[in-house]
Design an enzyme around this catalytic site. Structure first.
Site, PDB file in Angstrom:
ATOM      1  N   HIS A  10       0.830  -1.207   0.000  1.00 16.25           N
ATOM      2  CA  HIS A  10       0.000   0.000   0.000  1.00 16.25           C
ATOM      3  C   HIS A  10       0.865   1.258   0.000  1.00 16.25           C
ATOM      4  CE1 HIS A  10      -4.113  -1.697   0.795  1.00 16.25           C
ATOM      5  NE2 HIS A  10      -3.338  -2.750   1.032  1.00 16.25           N
TER       6      HIS A  10
ATOM      7  N   ASP B 280      -6.065   6.043   0.734  1.00 15.86           N
ATOM      8  CA  ASP B 280      -6.295   4.615   0.561  1.00 15.86           C
ATOM      9  C   ASP B 280      -7.759   4.308   0.875  1.00 15.86           C
ATOM     10  OD1 ASP B 280      -4.121   2.052   0.668  1.00 15.86           O
ATOM     11  OD2 ASP B 280      -6.138   1.603   1.406  1.00 15.86           O
TER      12      ASP B 280
ATOM     13  N   GLY C 180      -5.195 -13.066  -0.579  1.00 13.04           N
ATOM     14  CA  GLY C 180      -5.618 -11.698  -0.879  1.00 13.04           C
ATOM     15  C   GLY C 180      -6.046 -11.535  -2.332  1.00 13.04           C
TER      16      GLY C 180
HETATM   17 BR1  BUP Z   1      10.154  -8.497  -0.947  1.00 14.07          BR
HETATM   18  C1  BUP Z   1      10.564  -6.998  -1.926  1.00 14.07           C
HETATM   19  N1  BUP Z   1      12.200  -5.541  -2.821  1.00 14.07           N
HETATM   20  O1  BUP Z   1      12.860  -7.325  -1.657  1.00 14.07           O
HETATM   21  P1  BUP Z   1       3.428  -6.147  -3.933  1.00 14.07           P
HETATM   22  C2  BUP Z   1       9.583  -6.205  -2.456  1.00 14.07           C
HETATM   23  N2  BUP Z   1       9.910  -5.075  -3.155  1.00 14.07           N
HETATM   24  O2  BUP Z   1      11.561  -3.748  -4.006  1.00 14.07           O
HETATM   25  P2  BUP Z   1       3.120  -7.351  -1.263  1.00 14.07           P
HETATM   26  C3  BUP Z   1      11.229  -4.745  -3.355  1.00 14.07           C
HETATM   27  O3  BUP Z   1       7.801  -4.124  -2.703  1.00 14.07           O
HETATM   28  P3  BUP Z   1       0.380  -6.550  -0.974  1.00 14.07           P
HETATM   29  C4  BUP Z   1      11.934  -6.665  -2.109  1.00 14.07           C
HETATM   30  O4  BUP Z   1       8.951  -4.224  -6.022  1.00 14.07           O
HETATM   31  C5  BUP Z   1       6.838  -4.029  -4.830  1.00 14.07           C
HETATM   32  O5  BUP Z   1       6.888  -2.709  -5.270  1.00 14.07           O
HETATM   33  C6  BUP Z   1       8.213  -4.665  -4.919  1.00 14.07           C
HETATM   34  O6  BUP Z   1       4.367  -5.032  -3.321  1.00 14.07           O
HETATM   35  C7  BUP Z   1       8.841  -4.192  -3.648  1.00 14.07           C
HETATM   36  O7  BUP Z   1       3.327  -7.290  -2.872  1.00 14.07           O
HETATM   37  C8  BUP Z   1       6.544  -4.031  -3.343  1.00 14.07           C
HETATM   38  O8  BUP Z   1       4.041  -6.742  -5.127  1.00 14.07           O
HETATM   39  C9  BUP Z   1       5.703  -5.219  -2.934  1.00 14.07           C
HETATM   40  O9  BUP Z   1       2.083  -5.515  -4.155  1.00 14.07           O
HETATM   41  O10 BUP Z   1       1.999  -6.331  -0.905  1.00 14.07           O
HETATM   42  O11 BUP Z   1       4.366  -6.935  -0.616  1.00 14.07           O
HETATM   43  O12 BUP Z   1       2.632  -8.710  -0.994  1.00 14.07           O
HETATM   44  O13 BUP Z   1       0.078  -7.738  -0.142  1.00 14.07           O
HETATM   45  O14 BUP Z   1      -0.222  -5.298  -0.408  1.00 14.07           O
HETATM   46  O15 BUP Z   1       0.074  -6.749  -2.417  1.00 14.07           O
END
Ligand code: BUP
Length: 457
Positions: free
Chosen positions: A18, A116, A377
């Site tokens: 988020h 949000d 999710g």
């Molecule tokens: Br782990 C990791 N480096 O090592 P998502 C994640 N990320 O840059 P999530 C890194 O975190 P939700 C790491 O690029 C993305 O922008 C990745 O968000 C970055 O999944 C973010 O992909 C992760 O939406 O969140 O973390 O499960 O459950 O809210 O979707």
């Protein structure tokens, strides 16, 4: 003559998934001459969040930062409520009234609030009180948004839960397989479902709904949302993505130098996001599968939901002989990496992903094919739509509430399928071209965000 530049309050909820799109949006607003105040809860669940907030503020000194306290979280005996992020979503949602004094005393006065969905209910009241518009920012897909908008109808009709139903009909969208529906929504007493349901009622009061997606990627769904088919009194749904990463250059990791030495499109990148941990058995099986595939790989391993709680070393988890065996072909890390930079690297040819929406949009922007492995999710909904859009492949029997161990042989085969499919690769490149077209000057996402800003000046 001078038009005054809008001052926008930006209010994310919990977790990197988020926070990230909100920081990216804030950075975009600054580049378009807006002033920005960022409001965050005083303590974050993960270290990653607090580090990213600090770094963002250090590199964007014009952003004003205000923190608000959290009222103590609900104590619940409900085991599903133990997920620390669901508890935090709920606490932030119930603490949102503490934003009122911060927002009303803002100087210069605010032009708008971008928030949000998980704090929308209170933000809607505050914005009505301050006589300024509020815009929603959806950090998931447009398709998941249509599912959420349909939730009140869904939970009030227990027939939909009948155990033999295989899909639910969402007005204006293709039917959604039951297996893609997040478990919390099959149990409306779950804290996450409760928090979302509590905030949905004020969606029609928003001036607009920004979604981190792009028109080409989810055209049908966005059209259905905007034609009043999903909800008749819905404000405009405005695709503004993929939101671009801001510079996060504190990257000391070995990943990028290692990638520099690998052939073009030869490496599969493996990550399940910031808050998804597989069982240790599944992690090992995945390791053996990567080994069996014969492909080069860069693998980010996580063993607990919250980064502060990571314990086991890679040696303990995978064994020294495994690490020794794969060391010329694979890089395994247990640390935060710069995923956006990794996906942009020419050596990357595929991505095994949990389908968190940020990961999907980052892969879309670079045209990287995904092997979807959604676990919970919105991930199942995202996996389904990215496959339909041509960005990847999805083995439906893996994950999403299915606890069965996926065996190394199957994993190895799927990885080869991901990396060797020339047609998939070209379809994914097409997605990448369309994504970049959307965010270019004059592209559909650029026009949407410029339209919002112009409305505020
Ligand atoms: Br782990 C990791 N480096 O090592 P998502 C994640 N990320 O840059 P999530 C890194 O975190 P939700 C790491 O690029 C993305 O922008 C990745 O968000 C970055 O999944 C973010 O992909 C992760 O939406 O969140 O973390 O499960 O459950 O809210 O979707």
């Amino acid at each position: 003559s001078h038009t005054h530049s809008p001052h926008i309050a930006v209010i994310p909820s919990a977790g990197m998934g988020h926070l990230t799109p909100f920081l990216r949006l804030a950075s975009l607003l600054l580049s378009r001459n807006c002033s920005v105040t960022l409001l965050t809860a005083k303590s974050t669940v993960s270290n990653a969040e607090s580090r990213h907030i600090s770094f963002f503020l250090a590199t964007h000194p014009r952003v004003k930062h205000l923190e608000f306290d959290l009222i103590p979280p609900l104590q619940s005996s409900n085991s599903s409520a133990q997920d620390p992020f669901s508890i935090q979503y709920n606490a932030i949602s119930r603490s949102a009234h503490l934003l009122h004094p911060l927002l009303s005393s803002s100087s210069p006065p605010l032009s708008a609030i971008f928030s949000d969905l998980l704090v929308a209910k209170t933000v809607a009241c505050i914005s009505a009180d301050l006589l300024i518009p509020y815009y929603l920012v959806i950090t998931s897909s447009a398709r998941f948004l249509s599912f959420m908008l349909y939730l009140p109808a869904f939970v009030s009709n227990p027939d939909k839960f009948s155990s033999n139903a295989v899909e639910v009909e969402i007005p204006g969208s293709s039917p959604l397989p039951i297996s893609s529906i997040p478990l919390p929504f099959l149990n409306p007493n779950h804290l996450l479902a409760e928090t979302i349901l509590a905030n949905l009622g004020v969606v029609p009061e928003a001036k607009g709904i920004m979604v981190n997606t792009f028109d080409w990627f989810e055209a049908e769904t966005i059209a259905a949302l905007n034609n009043g088919i999903v909800l008749s009194n819905l404000p405009s749904v405005l695709p503004i993505g993929p939101l671009q990463a801001y510079e996060f250059d504190k990257d000391q990791s070995q990943c990028l130098p290692w990638l520099d030495d690998q052939p073009e499109k030869s490496v599969v990148y493996v990550s399940f996001g910031s808050r998804t941990a597989m069982s240790n058995d599944q992690i090992r099986e995945l390791g053996y599968g990567l080994d069996k595939s014969g492909c080069r790989f860069l693998w980010v391993v996580k063993t607990s939901k919250v980064d502060k709680e990571e314990k086991e070393s890679l040696e303990e988890l995978l064994g020294e002989s495994f690490l020794e065996r794969i060391k010329n072909r694979g890089m395994v890390v247990k640390e935060w990496v710069n995923q956006d930079k990794i996906l942009a690297h020419p050596a990357i040819g595929g991505f095994i992903s949990h389908c968190g929406w940020n990961s999907v949009t980052e892969a879309a922007e670079r045209g990287i094919p995904i092997l979807a492995w959604p676990l919970h999710g919105d991930q199942g909904v995202n996996a389904e739509l990215l496959q339909k859009a041509g960005l990847g492949i999805w083995e439906k029997t893996w994950g999403m509430g299915n606890e069965r161990l996926v065996k190394q042989e199957k994993i190895g085969k799927k990885i080869v399928e991901l990396m060797d499919d020339a047609e998939l690769r070209s379809r994914a490149s097409k997605v990448g071209r369309e994504a970049r077209k959307a965010t270019e000057l004059g592209g559909s996402s650029d026009k949407a965000i410029m339209g919002i800003i112009e409305n505020l000046t």
